[in-house]
Design a protein around this motif. Sequence first.
Motif, PDB file in Angstrom:
ATOM      1  N   LEU A 147      35.869  38.934  30.514  1.00 38.54           N
ATOM      2  CA  LEU A 147      35.902  37.515  30.871  1.00 38.54           C
ATOM      3  C   LEU A 147      34.579  36.825  30.577  1.00 38.54           C
ATOM      4  CD1 LEU A 147      38.199  38.834  32.610  1.00 38.54           C
ATOM      5  CD2 LEU A 147      37.774  37.031  34.261  1.00 38.54           C
ATOM      6  N   THR A 148      34.661  35.591  30.073  1.00 32.51           N
ATOM      7  CA  THR A 148      33.455  34.773  29.938  1.00 32.51           C
ATOM      8  C   THR A 148      33.051  34.294  31.338  1.00 32.51           C
ATOM      9  OG1 THR A 148      34.699  32.721  29.668  1.00 32.51           O
ATOM     10  CG2 THR A 148      34.144  33.944  27.639  1.00 32.51           C
ATOM     11  N   PRO A 149      31.822  33.802  31.508  1.00 29.55           N
ATOM     12  CA  PRO A 149      31.408  33.319  32.831  1.00 29.55           C
ATOM     13  C   PRO A 149      32.272  32.174  33.365  1.00 29.55           C
ATOM     14  CG  PRO A 149      29.492  33.651  31.425  1.00 29.55           C
ATOM     15  CD  PRO A 149      30.709  33.832  30.551  1.00 29.55           C
ATOM     16  N   GLU A 150      32.852  31.362  32.476  1.00 26.54           N
ATOM     17  CA  GLU A 150      33.662  30.214  32.910  1.00 26.54           C
ATOM     18  C   GLU A 150      35.164  30.485  32.824  1.00 26.54           C
ATOM     19  OE1 GLU A 150      33.094  30.120  28.597  1.00 26.54           O
ATOM     20  OE2 GLU A 150      31.630  30.246  30.205  1.00 26.54           O
ATOM     21  N   ALA A 151      35.554  31.743  32.696  1.00 28.91           N
ATOM     22  CA  ALA A 151      36.952  32.120  32.472  1.00 28.91           C
ATOM     23  C   ALA A 151      37.888  31.629  33.574  1.00 28.91           C
ATOM     24  CB  ALA A 151      37.076  33.633  32.343  1.00 28.91           C
ATOM     25  N   VAL A 152      39.102  31.254  33.145  1.00 32.16           N
ATOM     26  CA  VAL A 152      40.186  30.891  34.062  1.00 32.16           C
ATOM     27  C   VAL A 152      41.304  31.910  33.861  1.00 32.16           C
ATOM     28  CG1 VAL A 152      41.951  29.151  34.610  1.00 32.16           C
ATOM     29  CG2 VAL A 152      39.616  28.433  34.055  1.00 32.16           C
ATOM     30  N   VAL A 153      41.850  32.399  34.977  1.00 35.08           N
ATOM     31  CA  VAL A 153      42.931  33.373  34.955  1.00 35.08           C
ATOM     32  C   VAL A 153      44.189  32.708  35.504  1.00 35.08           C
ATOM     33  CG1 VAL A 153      43.763  35.598  35.851  1.00 35.08           C
ATOM     34  CG2 VAL A 153      41.322  35.287  35.303  1.00 35.08           C
ATOM     35  N   VAL A 154      45.296  32.847  34.778  1.00 37.83           N
ATOM     36  CA  VAL A 154      46.599  32.369  35.232  1.00 37.83           C
ATOM     37  C   VAL A 154      47.427  33.618  35.510  1.00 37.83           C
ATOM     38  CG1 VAL A 154      48.670  31.053  34.651  1.00 37.83           C
ATOM     39  CG2 VAL A 154      46.433  30.299  33.796  1.00 37.83           C
ATOM     40  N   TRP A 155      47.763  33.834  36.794  1.00 37.13           N
ATOM     41  CA  TRP A 155      48.396  35.071  37.236  1.00 37.13           C
ATOM     42  C   TRP A 155      49.766  34.751  37.809  1.00 37.13           C
ATOM     43  CZ3 TRP A 155      44.965  38.907  40.417  1.00 37.13           C
ATOM     44  CH2 TRP A 155      45.661  40.097  40.665  1.00 37.13           C
ATOM     45  N   GLU A 156      50.806  35.297  37.188  1.00 39.05           N
ATOM     46  CA  GLU A 156      52.178  35.131  37.682  1.00 39.05           C
ATOM     47  C   GLU A 156      52.587  36.387  38.442  1.00 39.05           C
ATOM     48  OE1 GLU A 156      55.283  33.560  35.079  1.00 39.05           O
ATOM     49  OE2 GLU A 156      53.712  33.182  33.602  1.00 39.05           O
ATOM     50  N   GLU A 157      53.126  36.195  39.638  1.00 41.29           N
ATOM     51  CA  GLU A 157      53.611  37.286  40.483  1.00 41.29           C
ATOM     52  C   GLU A 157      54.719  36.743  41.360  1.00 41.29           C
ATOM     53  OE1 GLU A 157      53.837  40.317  41.535  1.00 41.29           O
ATOM     54  OE2 GLU A 157      52.270  41.379  40.469  1.00 41.29           O
ATOM     55  N   SER A 158      55.359  37.619  42.113  1.00 42.14           N
ATOM     56  CA  SER A 158      56.385  37.173  43.061  1.00 42.14           C
ATOM     57  C   SER A 158      55.772  36.884  44.425  1.00 42.14           C
ATOM     58  CB  SER A 158      57.494  38.220  43.192  1.00 42.14           C
ATOM     59  OG  SER A 158      56.958  39.466  43.597  1.00 42.14           O
ATOM     60  N   GLN A 159      54.662  37.536  44.749  1.00 41.72           N
ATOM     61  CA  GLN A 159      53.953  37.364  46.020  1.00 41.72           C
ATOM     62  C   GLN A 159      52.485  37.054  45.726  1.00 41.72           C
ATOM     63  OE1 GLN A 159      55.572  37.390  48.974  1.00 41.72           O
ATOM     64  NE2 GLN A 159      57.407  37.633  47.726  1.00 41.72           N
ATOM     65  N   PRO A 160      51.764  36.507  46.713  1.00 42.61           N
ATOM     66  CA  PRO A 160      50.347  36.211  46.463  1.00 42.61           C
ATOM     67  C   PRO A 160      49.575  37.461  46.036  1.00 42.61           C
ATOM     68  CG  PRO A 160      51.068  35.188  48.512  1.00 42.61           C
ATOM     69  CD  PRO A 160      52.191  36.083  48.053  1.00 42.61           C
ATOM     70  N   PRO A 161      48.893  37.398  44.896  1.00 43.78           N
ATOM     71  CA  PRO A 161      48.118  38.552  44.435  1.00 43.78           C
ATOM     72  C   PRO A 161      46.825  38.684  45.240  1.00 43.78           C
ATOM     73  CG  PRO A 161      47.807  36.728  42.935  1.00 43.78           C
ATOM     74  CD  PRO A 161      48.815  36.273  43.960  1.00 43.78           C
ATOM     75  N   VAL A 162      46.231  39.858  45.144  1.00 36.61           N
ATOM     76  CA  VAL A 162      44.950  40.105  45.792  1.00 36.61           C
ATOM     77  C   VAL A 162      43.881  40.052  44.703  1.00 36.61           C
ATOM     78  CG1 VAL A 162      43.584  41.741  47.129  1.00 36.61           C
ATOM     79  CG2 VAL A 162      46.057  41.576  47.508  1.00 36.61           C
ATOM     80  N   PRO A 163      43.157  38.902  44.600  1.00 39.62           N
ATOM     81  CA  PRO A 163      42.148  38.809  43.534  1.00 39.62           C
ATOM     82  C   PRO A 163      40.966  39.729  43.828  1.00 39.62           C
ATOM     83  CG  PRO A 163      42.415  36.692  44.694  1.00 39.62           C
ATOM     84  CD  PRO A 163      43.271  37.699  45.381  1.00 39.62           C
ATOM     85  N   PRO A 164      40.437  40.375  42.806  1.00 40.58           N
ATOM     86  CA  PRO A 164      39.274  41.234  43.013  1.00 40.58           C
ATOM     87  C   PRO A 164      38.030  40.408  43.319  1.00 40.58           C
ATOM     88  CG  PRO A 164      39.809  41.105  40.686  1.00 40.58           C
ATOM     89  CD  PRO A 164      40.873  40.346  41.422  1.00 40.58           C
TER      90      PRO A 164
END
Length: 187
Positions: A147-164
């Motif tokens: 990831l670049t320092p300004e990276a944006v992540v779009v995460w699709e799941e069925s339940q709220p994910p646990v971001p690291p």
Amino acid sequence: MRIVGGNLRGLKLTDVGEGDAAAHLRPTTDRVRESIFNLLINGTHGNPIPGARVLDLFAGTGALGLEALSRGAARVAFVDDGVKARALLRSNIEKARAMGVTDVWRRDATDLGENRGAGYGLIFLDPPYAMGLGERAMANLLKGGWLTPEAVVVWEESQPPVPPAGLVQIDQRRYGDTLVTLLRRAG
């Protein structure tokens, strides 16, 4: 399934019907994809698409990455270890005439290892639901310097994910059984 915006708007992508459960193919609907791109383009975090290097993990049909190309991304790397998915990806890349600005990697999205090139500013993460694969993939991306320092992540799941650790949630919306979470680097 069609590209919903940008210079490829209206391009019909290869059809997989309602998805392929055995191959874990569950294409993002046009409506959800359009909503995701509206969040990216109109969000308070700034539009991350123009000129972006995009990483599309668990890429399936490649619709998310191709939508980003249509809207101004510079290059997309598609990652999927499924045979059927890669065949669909190649077909859709050809339809979009995007061979020169895309890469298709047959790799395990949860174990990409060390990044040896430039980082990616926009990451699409659409793993099979409720299997913990998104969390494993994100931990690997952060550890491997993807990831670049300004990276944006779009995460699709069925339940709220646990971001690291190191990522913060900037938006979250539910569309039917799909929960879309937008994250960016903390700090």
